[in-house]
Motif scaffolding. Structure first.
Motif, PDB file in Angstrom:
ATOM      1  N   ALA A 119       0.936  -1.194  -0.117  1.00 26.48           N
ATOM      2  CA  ALA A 119      -0.280  -0.033  -0.136  1.00 26.48           C
ATOM      3  C   ALA A 119       0.547   0.959  -0.131  1.00 26.48           C
ATOM      4  N   TYR A 120       1.652   1.010   0.552  1.00 24.15           N
ATOM      5  CA  TYR A 120       3.096   2.679   0.745  1.00 24.15           C
ATOM      6  C   TYR A 120       2.940   2.738  -0.879  1.00 24.15           C
ATOM      7  N   LEU A 121       4.523   1.023  -0.506  1.00 25.86           N
ATOM      8  CA  LEU A 121       4.726   1.451  -2.562  1.00 25.86           C
ATOM      9  C   LEU A 121       3.298   2.660  -3.993  1.00 25.86           C
ATOM     10  N   ALA A 122       1.854   1.680  -3.662  1.00 20.32           N
ATOM     11  CA  ALA A 122       0.886   1.951  -4.385  1.00 20.32           C
ATOM     12  C   ALA A 122       1.062   3.313  -4.172  1.00 20.32           C
ATOM     13  N   ALA A 123       0.808   3.942  -3.123  1.00 20.45           N
ATOM     14  CA  ALA A 123       0.408   4.763  -2.553  1.00 20.45           C
ATOM     15  C   ALA A 123       1.612   6.517  -2.804  1.00 20.45           C
ATOM     16  N   LEU A 124       2.917   5.473  -3.069  1.00 18.34           N
ATOM     17  CA  LEU A 124       3.673   6.389  -3.350  1.00 18.34           C
ATOM     18  C   LEU A 124       3.934   6.498  -4.611  1.00 18.34           C
TER      19      LEU A 124
END
Length: 766
Positions: free
Chosen positions: A224-229
Motif C-alpha cells: 500500500a505504501y509503494l502504491a501510494a508512493l
C-alpha cells in the motif's frame, strides 16, 4: 375569386407592405432566427459528432499498438565537473518480475490506489482524457484521471510529452490493448515500468529500495505504501519527506487500504490492525560513494526543478521520471580543485579529530558545506557528508537545523536597508549603542513584548555598540534590534536575501536564528551580501544536454534586492567578527591568511545541536555547518564533548574547516570594495597577527548564544519601567572597542573557552 381567397390576398399584400417598412436590424434578427433553428442546431451537433466519430474510427484503424520502446531506449546519465571531465555515470535500476511473483493482495493495492474499476473498464477514462485534452489545448498541462491501462501505455509505448497527438494515441492504444491483452498482463506491465523514487523502476527494485525485500515477500501494508508512493515519489519518500509530505503519504496509504476494504479485497478487521510500515533508510546505488553521490543527487534535484519550472514536465513526479530515464549530459559548476580542497579540509580539521570508539558522541557529528562564487552564483564545491553510501542525506542541502547567530547579519541588513531607528528614534548604524544586558526584556512602543533572551553564559555587556554586539554575538541586542526594525520587515529581507520564509513567523524569537536553514541557503544569503545586494541563487548545474530536450537554467545572479549601502555595511561589520570577535582565533591568526580581508559570522544553536561558520572574501563565500545527529535514530542531539571539546562552537571546527579550505584555494589577496557610512571597513580593535600560529585544537573563543527556543526562554514579566532599557546613540560616533559594562571572562577564559567548567558551559542551554 371567393371571399376567402380575397382575404388571403389582402393578408399577403399587407405582409409585403409591412416588410417593406421594417428596419434593417429587425430583418437581421429574423434571418438569424431562420438560420439557427433548433432543427439546424441539432443537426449541426449530430454532424459534428458524426465527424468526430468518423475521425476516431480512422485513428483507430490507422494507429496500431507499437513495439514497446521504453526499455530498449533507457540510458544512463553522464555527470561532469565544470572543466568537462567525467565525475560519474549513472544508469537506471529495474528488474522485471512476473505478476505471479507479486502477492495478490499487493496487486490489489495498486488497483485500489489508481483505478478501482480497472477489472471492469475498457481501459480508458473518457472524462479524464477529455479533461486532459482540454487542459492541453488551453495550456494548463495534463491532469489526473488516467486508468492503469493508460498510464502503462504512456510509460511503455509512448512518451511523457504533453501533446494532443500523444493523448489521442494513448486513448486508441489503451482501447486496443485492453481488447487484445489480459488485465493481468497490463497490471504487470504497469507495476514493472512505473518509477517509485530512489532510482527504482518497477516493483522489485522498489521493494528492495524501501524495504530490503523481494517483491514476492511484500506485505499488504508495504504494498500500500509503494502504491501510494507512485503519486509523488520524491514528496512521499519517508526518508526525505517534510512533515506535510509524511502526513499526505499516510493519508493516501489509508485511502488505499480503505478502498481495498470497499472492494472486498481486504477484511475490515484485518485493516483495523494494520500500522504504517516506515521504510528503511535509503541505500545508495553502486558507484555513488564518497561525495559523488551527493553531487549527483543535487544536480538531479536542480534539473528536476527546472524541468517543472519551464513547463517541460507537468509536475515533480514526471520530471524525476524524465531525469531517471537517462540520456542527459549534466555539467556541474563544481571545480575539481576546490572540491578536493574542501574534502581535505573537512577530513583534516574535523574527521581526523573524531574518535567514535573513544567518545560515543563523535559518531553523531555530521558536517555539511557549500562554497559559492559570489560573482557568478556557481556552487564550486560541496561537502554532503562522510560518504553518500554511509550517510544518504545531503548535509549541504538539508534545512532542518537552526542557523543560530548566522542569522544576525540579516537583522542588521534589514535595519540599514529600511533606514530603521531605535525606540528613541536614533538611526541604527554600526556605532549605535544598545543595552547588552542579559535577559533584558525586549521593548516595543514603551511596552515589553514578553521576550527576554539570555546572552551566552548570562554575560551582561551593558551599553555596547552594534559592531561589538555582532563581534560578541550578543543576543539581547539583536532581539531588540529586530523589534526596532519590525520583525515583518526582517522576515521580508530574509526572503529577499534567499532564505525560505514560508511558515517563518515574524516573532522576536526568530532573531536567535530559530528557523531551519541549510549551508546552501546560508551561502546564498552571504553571497548576496558579498555581491553588494544583488541576489545570488547558488547554482549547482552549469548546463545540460539531451538528444530530444532543451533546458535553459536562469542566471544565478539577479537584480539588487537590498541597497548596496545595506549589503556593504553588513560586510564591513562582519570583518570585525573575524578580526575582533568570535572567529579571530581560527581565522584572523591563521598563517595562511597572508593579509586577506575576510568577513563572516559564527553560530551555535540551542543545546549545541548545530554549529556554523559562514564567511567570505570578495571572491568566495563558504558556509560550513556541523550537525548533531544520532547515528542510529537520526534524531537531533547535542554535540557536547565531541572531538574532545567541552562544546562545539562555530568559531571552532567550522571556522577551522573554512580557513583551511578558503586560504588553501586562494589565488590572490584581495580587499572588499565597500560603500558604507563607516568608510572602507570597520577597524578591528586588535591588529591581525598573521605570524601567530593557530591553535592546535578547535578554538572555543566565542561569545555566541546557545539559548533554548523561545517557548523555553524565560521572559521577564511586563514592567512599566521604560527608561534605561532602550538603545541610545552617542553624540559622536564611538569606536567599536568600548568596554562592556559586564565582566565577561578575560582572553584567557572566554565564555566558550575549554578551560571553563562544564557546568558553566551549559548554563546558556538550560
Amino acid at each position: 375569386m371567393g371571399r376567402a381567397e380575397e382575404r388571403r390576398a389582402r393578408q399577403r399584400g399587407g405582409r409585403r407592405a409591412a416588410t417593406g417598412h421594417r428596419s434593417s436590424p429587425a430583418g437581421g434578427r429574423g434571418r438569424i432566427r431562420r438560420l439557427f433553428t433548433w432543427k439546424k442546431m441539432v443537426g449541426g451537433f449530430l454532424g459534428v459528432c458524426l465527424l468526430g466519430m468518423g475521425a476516431f474510427i480512422v485513428l483507430y484503424m490507422v494507429i496500431s499498438i507499437p513495439e514497446g520502446n521504453a526499455d530498449a531506449q533507457r540510458q544512463g546519465n553522464t555527470y561532469q565537473y565544470s572543466d568537462g571531465s567525467i565525475m560519474a555515470r549513472k544508469g537506471y535500476n529495474r528488474e522485471i518480475v512476473d505478476l505471479a511473483r507479486v502477492p495478490k493482495d499487493v496487486q490489489h493495492t495498486f488497483v485500489a490506489a489508481e483505478n478501482k474499476s480497472f477489472y471492469q473498464d475498457a481501459g480508458v477514462d473518457l472524462r479524464g482524457t477529455a479533461r486532459g485534452l482540454l487542459n492541453t489545448f488551453s495550456g494548463k498541462g495534463a491532469q489526473g484521471g488516467s486508468t492503469i491501462t493508460q498510464q502503462y501505455v504512456k510509460n511503455y509505448y509512448l512518451t511523457q510529452d504533453q501533446t494532443v497527438s500523444r493523448k489521442l494515441k494513448e486513448l486508441v492504444i489503451s482501447l486496443k490493448l485492453d481488447r487484445e491483452k489480459s488485465k493481468d498482463y497490463i497490471l504487470a506491465g504497469y507495476i514493472n515500468t512505473s518509477y517509485y523514487g530512489r532510482g527504482a523502476y518497477g516493483i522489485q527494485a522498489a521493494a528492495q529500495a524501501y524495504y530490503r525485500v523481494d517483491a514476492k515477500d511484500l506485505t499488504v501494508e508495504q504494498g500500500a505504501y509503494l502504491a501510494a508512493l507512485l503519486q509523488a515519489p520524491s514528496q512521499y519518500d519517508w526518508a526525505n519527506a517534510t512533515d506535510t509530505g509524511k502526513r499526505l503519504v499516510q493519508e493516501r496509504w489509508n485511502y488505499v487500504l480503505d478502498n481495498m476494504v470497499g472492494q472486498k479485497w481486504l477484511d475490515a478487521s484485518a485493516r483495523q490492525s494494520m500500522t504504517f510500515p516506515v521504510p528503511k533508510e535509503p541505500k545508495a546505488a553502486p558507484g555513488m560513494e564518497g561525495q559523488t553521490g551527493y553531487l549527483v543527487e543535487a544536480a538531479n534535484a536542480a534539473l528536476t526543478r527546472q524541468l517543472v519550472a519551464q513547463g517541460t514536465a507537468e509536475d515533480t513526479k514526471q520530471a524525476e521520471a524524465m531525469v531517471e530515464a537517462g540520456g542527459w549530459t549534466i555539467k556541474l559548476n563544481i571545480d575539481k580543485k576546490k572540491q578536493t580542497a574542501l574534502e581535505k579540509a573537512v577530513k583534516e580539521q574535523l574527521t581526523a579529530r573524531l574518535d567514535p570508539e573513544q567518545r560515543e558522541v563523535d559518531a553523531n557529528v555530521q558536517a555539511g558545506a557549500v562554497s559559492v562564487d559570489p560573482k557568478t552564483g556557481a556552487v564550486v564545491a560541496m561537502y554532503g557528508g562522510v560518504d553518500y553510501v554511509k550517510h544518504f542525506r545531503n548535509n549541504a542541502t538539508r534545512s532542518d537545523y537552526q542557523p543560530a547567530s548566522t542569522f544576525k547579519p540579516v537583522i542588521l541588513a534589514a535595519a540599514v536597508d529600511e533606514d530603521a531607528e531605535t525606540q528613541d528614534d536614533v538611526p541604527i548604524t554600526a556605532n549605535t549603542l544598545y543595552d547588552g544586558t542579559s535577559k533584558r526584556p525586549v521593548v516595543e512602543n514603551g511596552r515589553e513584548v514578553g521576550f527576554a533572551p539570555e546572552n551566552e553564559d548570562d554575560v551582561d555587556y551593558g551599553d555596547i555598540t552594534v559592531q561589538e554586539a555582532m563581534n560578541k554575538s550578543v543576543n539581547s541586542v539583536f532581539a531588540q534590534m529586530g523589534v526596532d526594525v519590525g520583525m515583518g520587515e526582517v522576515v521580508e529581507v530574509a526572503g529577499k536575501l534567499g532564505m525560505e520564509t514560508e511558515g517563518m513567523e515574524a516573532v522576536p524569537a526568530q532573531t536567535l536564528g530559530s528557523m531551519g536553514a541549510s549551508p546552501l541557503e546560508m551561502a546564498g544569503v552571504y553571497a548576496t551580501l558579498d555581491n553588494h545586494g544583488r541576489k545570488v541563487t547558488p547554482a549547482v548545474v552549469k548546463s545540460v544536454e539531451h538528444a530530444s530536450r532543451s533546458v535553459q537554467f536562469p542566471d544565478p545572479v539577479g537584480d539588487r534586492v537590498i541597497s548596496r549601502e545595506a549589503a556593504d555595511t553588513v560586510t564591513s561589520v562582519l570583518t570585525g567578527v573575524v578580526d575582533d570577535g568570535t572567529a579571530k582565533r581560527s581565522v584572523r591568526d591563521n598563517p595562511l591568511r597572508r593579509g586577506q580581508q575576510v568577513a563572516g559570522k559564527t553560530g551555535t544553536s540551542d543545546n549545541n545541536k548545530s554549529a556554523w561558520f559562514t564567511g567570505f572574501t570578495p571572491d568566495l563565500v563558504t558556509s560550513v555547518g556541523l550537525f548533531g545527529e544520532d547515528a542510529k535514530t537520526f534524531a537531533q542531539v547535542p554535540m557536547y564533548k565531541a572531538g574532545g571539546q567541552p562544546r562545539v562552537n562555530g568559531g571552532g571546527f567550522p571556522a577551522q574547516i573554512w580557513a583551511a579550505y578558503t586560504f588553501g584555494v586562494m589565488d590572490k589577496v584581495s580587499r572588499f570594495d565597500l560603500e558604507t557610512k563607516q568608510g572602507a571597513a570597520v577597524q578591528p580593535s586588535t591588529s591581525p597577527s598573521p605570524s601567530t600560529s593557530p591553535s592546535e585544537s578547535p578554538s572555543q573563543e566565542e561569545t555566541e548564544e546557545a539559548t533554548p527556543p523561545a517557548e523555553e526562554t524565560s521572559a521577564q514579566p511586563p514592567s512599566d519601567e521604560e527608561s534605561g532599557s532602550l538603545p541610545t546613540q552617542p553624540s559622536t560616533p564611538t569606536s567599536p572597542t568600548g568596554t562592556p559594562t559586564g565582566e565577561p571572562p578575560s582572553d584567557g577564559a572566554s565564555p566558550d573557552d575549554p578551560a571553563l567548567p562544564g557546568a558553566e558551559q551549559d548554563r546558556a542551554a538550560q
